[in-house]
Design a protein around this motif. Structure first.
Motif, mmCIF file in Angstrom:
data_model
loop_
_atom_site.group_PDB
_atom_site.id
_atom_site.type_symbol
_atom_site.label_atom_id
_atom_site.label_comp_id
_atom_site.label_asym_id
_atom_site.label_seq_id
_atom_site.Cartn_x
_atom_site.Cartn_y
_atom_site.Cartn_z
ATOM 1 N N TYR A 69 0.841 -1.197 0.000
ATOM 2 C CA TYR A 69 0.000 0.000 0.000
ATOM 3 C C TYR A 69 0.879 1.251 0.000
ATOM 4 O O TYR A 69 0.600 2.230 -0.698
ATOM 5 C CB TYR A 69 -0.930 -0.013 1.212
ATOM 6 C CG TYR A 69 -1.782 1.230 1.328
ATOM 7 C CD1 TYR A 69 -2.882 1.405 0.499
ATOM 8 C CD2 TYR A 69 -1.480 2.218 2.251
ATOM 9 C CE1 TYR A 69 -3.654 2.539 0.593
ATOM 10 C CE2 TYR A 69 -2.249 3.358 2.360
ATOM 11 C CZ TYR A 69 -3.341 3.514 1.532
ATOM 12 O OH TYR A 69 -4.103 4.648 1.615
ATOM 13 N N ASN A 70 1.962 1.228 0.784
ATOM 14 C CA ASN A 70 2.885 2.367 0.809
ATOM 15 C C ASN A 70 3.557 2.578 -0.546
ATOM 16 O O ASN A 70 3.810 3.717 -0.942
ATOM 17 C CB ASN A 70 3.939 2.179 1.891
ATOM 18 C CG ASN A 70 3.398 2.479 3.266
ATOM 19 O OD1 ASN A 70 2.370 3.126 3.409
ATOM 20 N ND2 ASN A 70 4.085 1.986 4.277
ATOM 21 N N VAL A 71 3.862 1.492 -1.250
ATOM 22 C CA VAL A 71 4.439 1.615 -2.596
ATOM 23 C C VAL A 71 3.478 2.389 -3.494
ATOM 24 O O VAL A 71 3.875 3.315 -4.210
ATOM 25 C CB VAL A 71 4.737 0.217 -3.203
ATOM 26 C CG1 VAL A 71 5.016 0.316 -4.679
ATOM 27 C CG2 VAL A 71 5.920 -0.415 -2.491
ATOM 28 N N LYS A 72 2.212 2.045 -3.439
ATOM 29 C CA LYS A 72 1.217 2.732 -4.266
ATOM 30 C C LYS A 72 1.106 4.203 -3.880
ATOM 31 O O LYS A 72 1.021 5.080 -4.746
ATOM 32 C CB LYS A 72 -0.138 2.053 -4.141
ATOM 33 C CG LYS A 72 -1.169 2.681 -5.044
ATOM 34 C CD LYS A 72 -2.504 2.016 -4.949
ATOM 35 C CE LYS A 72 -3.482 2.717 -5.872
ATOM 36 N NZ LYS A 72 -4.838 2.265 -5.676
ATOM 37 N N GLN A 73 1.104 4.499 -2.592
ATOM 38 C CA GLN A 73 0.982 5.879 -2.137
ATOM 39 C C GLN A 73 2.178 6.727 -2.579
ATOM 40 O O GLN A 73 2.010 7.869 -3.004
ATOM 41 C CB GLN A 73 0.854 5.915 -0.606
ATOM 42 C CG GLN A 73 -0.434 5.314 -0.087
ATOM 43 C CD GLN A 73 -1.648 6.041 -0.613
ATOM 44 O OE1 GLN A 73 -1.710 7.269 -0.607
ATOM 45 N NE2 GLN A 73 -2.610 5.283 -1.101
ATOM 46 N N ILE A 74 3.372 6.172 -2.506
ATOM 47 C CA ILE A 74 4.570 6.904 -2.936
ATOM 48 C C ILE A 74 4.496 7.194 -4.427
ATOM 49 O O ILE A 74 4.803 8.308 -4.874
ATOM 50 C CB ILE A 74 5.844 6.112 -2.591
ATOM 51 C CG1 ILE A 74 6.051 6.079 -1.081
ATOM 52 C CG2 ILE A 74 7.073 6.717 -3.274
ATOM 53 C CD1 ILE A 74 7.109 5.111 -0.636
ATOM 54 N N CYS A 75 4.071 6.206 -5.203
ATOM 55 C CA CYS A 75 3.976 6.408 -6.647
ATOM 56 C C CYS A 75 2.937 7.468 -6.997
ATOM 57 O O CYS A 75 3.134 8.253 -7.924
ATOM 58 C CB CYS A 75 3.637 5.093 -7.342
ATOM 59 S SG CYS A 75 5.001 3.944 -7.302
ATOM 60 N N GLN A 76 1.848 7.513 -6.263
ATOM 61 C CA GLN A 76 0.833 8.521 -6.533
ATOM 62 C C GLN A 76 1.314 9.909 -6.141
ATOM 63 O O GLN A 76 1.073 10.878 -6.857
ATOM 64 C CB GLN A 76 -0.459 8.187 -5.794
ATOM 65 C CG GLN A 76 -1.230 7.062 -6.432
ATOM 66 C CD GLN A 76 -2.501 6.723 -5.670
ATOM 67 O OE1 GLN A 76 -2.678 7.129 -4.532
ATOM 68 N NE2 GLN A 76 -3.367 5.968 -6.319
ATOM 69 N N LYS A 77 2.002 10.025 -5.016
ATOM 70 C CA LYS A 77 2.497 11.333 -4.577
ATOM 71 C C LYS A 77 3.545 11.890 -5.521
ATOM 72 O O LYS A 77 3.549 13.075 -5.837
ATOM 73 C CB LYS A 77 3.104 11.228 -3.180
ATOM 74 C CG LYS A 77 2.127 11.469 -2.076
ATOM 75 C CD LYS A 77 2.863 11.515 -0.761
ATOM 76 C CE LYS A 77 1.866 11.612 0.365
ATOM 77 N NZ LYS A 77 2.513 11.561 1.668
ATOM 78 N N MET A 78 4.457 11.017 -5.970
ATOM 79 C CA MET A 78 5.570 11.468 -6.807
ATOM 80 C C MET A 78 5.251 11.406 -8.300
ATOM 81 O O MET A 78 6.104 11.738 -9.116
ATOM 82 C CB MET A 78 6.809 10.611 -6.518
ATOM 83 C CG MET A 78 7.299 10.674 -5.092
ATOM 84 S SD MET A 78 7.911 12.280 -4.632
ATOM 85 C CE MET A 78 9.366 12.369 -5.634
ATOM 86 N N LYS A 81 5.465 5.811 -12.241
ATOM 87 C CA LYS A 81 4.831 4.578 -12.682
ATOM 88 C C LYS A 81 5.537 3.393 -12.029
ATOM 89 O O LYS A 81 6.754 3.343 -11.976
ATOM 90 C CB LYS A 81 4.927 4.437 -14.204
ATOM 91 C CG LYS A 81 4.028 5.396 -14.937
ATOM 92 C CD LYS A 81 4.022 5.095 -16.401
ATOM 93 C CE LYS A 81 3.047 6.003 -17.105
ATOM 94 N NZ LYS A 81 2.974 5.708 -18.530
ATOM 95 N N VAL A 82 4.731 2.466 -11.563
ATOM 96 C CA VAL A 82 5.278 1.254 -10.953
ATOM 97 C C VAL A 82 5.695 0.313 -12.076
ATOM 98 O O VAL A 82 5.014 0.199 -13.091
ATOM 99 C CB VAL A 82 4.223 0.573 -10.062
ATOM 100 C CG1 VAL A 82 4.794 -0.651 -9.392
ATOM 101 C CG2 VAL A 82 3.706 1.543 -9.034
ATOM 102 N N GLU A 83 6.813 -0.356 -11.891
ATOM 103 C CA GLU A 83 7.270 -1.329 -12.884
ATOM 104 C C GLU A 83 6.224 -2.429 -13.045
ATOM 105 O O GLU A 83 5.619 -2.856 -12.065
ATOM 106 C CB GLU A 83 8.582 -1.960 -12.424
ATOM 107 C CG GLU A 83 9.762 -1.036 -12.475
ATOM 108 C CD GLU A 83 10.198 -0.734 -13.888
ATOM 109 O OE1 GLU A 83 10.185 -1.647 -14.733
ATOM 110 O OE2 GLU A 83 10.544 0.417 -14.151
#
Length: 139
Positions: A69-78, A81-83
């Motif tokens: 969930y934190n991975v998704k939140q970081i990607c949305q804030k910054m 795109k997630v690999e």
């Protein structure tokens, strides 16, 4: 004579690059890491932690979910795109880290001429479908 002068000039000239590329090169030369590289490092760390915890502490999958969930939140804030390899290893809906045969079921289905890989999360019951040729290219 002219050819030799042109060759000498071509060696001295730097290749023309975009403004973003020059700015990125300056940041690398100064030794100051950019915010995106820090974010990618954190995403990588959290993904590895989720994988490790999901295998070492199977009775408590909440840790892995929290990290994904934190991975998704970081990607949305910054605005990153997630690999695709990272995306394919977790559930989009409940953030569970996929472990083959434990919390997922994998099926290969045909729809017309195309083959799809269906990954079903046994935690929430949602199904993710990926074209089979895309998975073999990305992994």
């Amino acid at each position: 004579m002219k050819n030799e002068e042109k060759a000498a000039e071509d060696k001295n000239k730097k290749p023309v690059s975009s403004k973003k590329q020059r700015r990125f090169e300056r940041k690398l030369a100064s030794g100051i890491p950019s915010a995106t590289s820090d974010a990618f490092e954190k995403i990588n760390y959290l993904h590895q932690a989720a994988a490790l915890l999901s295998y070492q502490v199977p009775e408590c999958p909440e840790f892995g979910r929290y990290y994904m969930y934190n991975v998704k939140q970081i990607c949305q804030k910054m605005c990153l795109k997630v690999e695709p390899a990272v995306k394919h290893q977790s559930c989009k809906f409940c953030y569970t880290y996929f472990k083959p045969t434990e919390n997922t079921s994998l099926k290969i289905r045909e729809h017309g001429k195309r083959k799809f890989c269906e990954i079903k999360c046994l935690t929430c019951g949602k199904v993710k479908r990926y074209p089979l040729e895309n998975i073999s290219k990305k992994m």
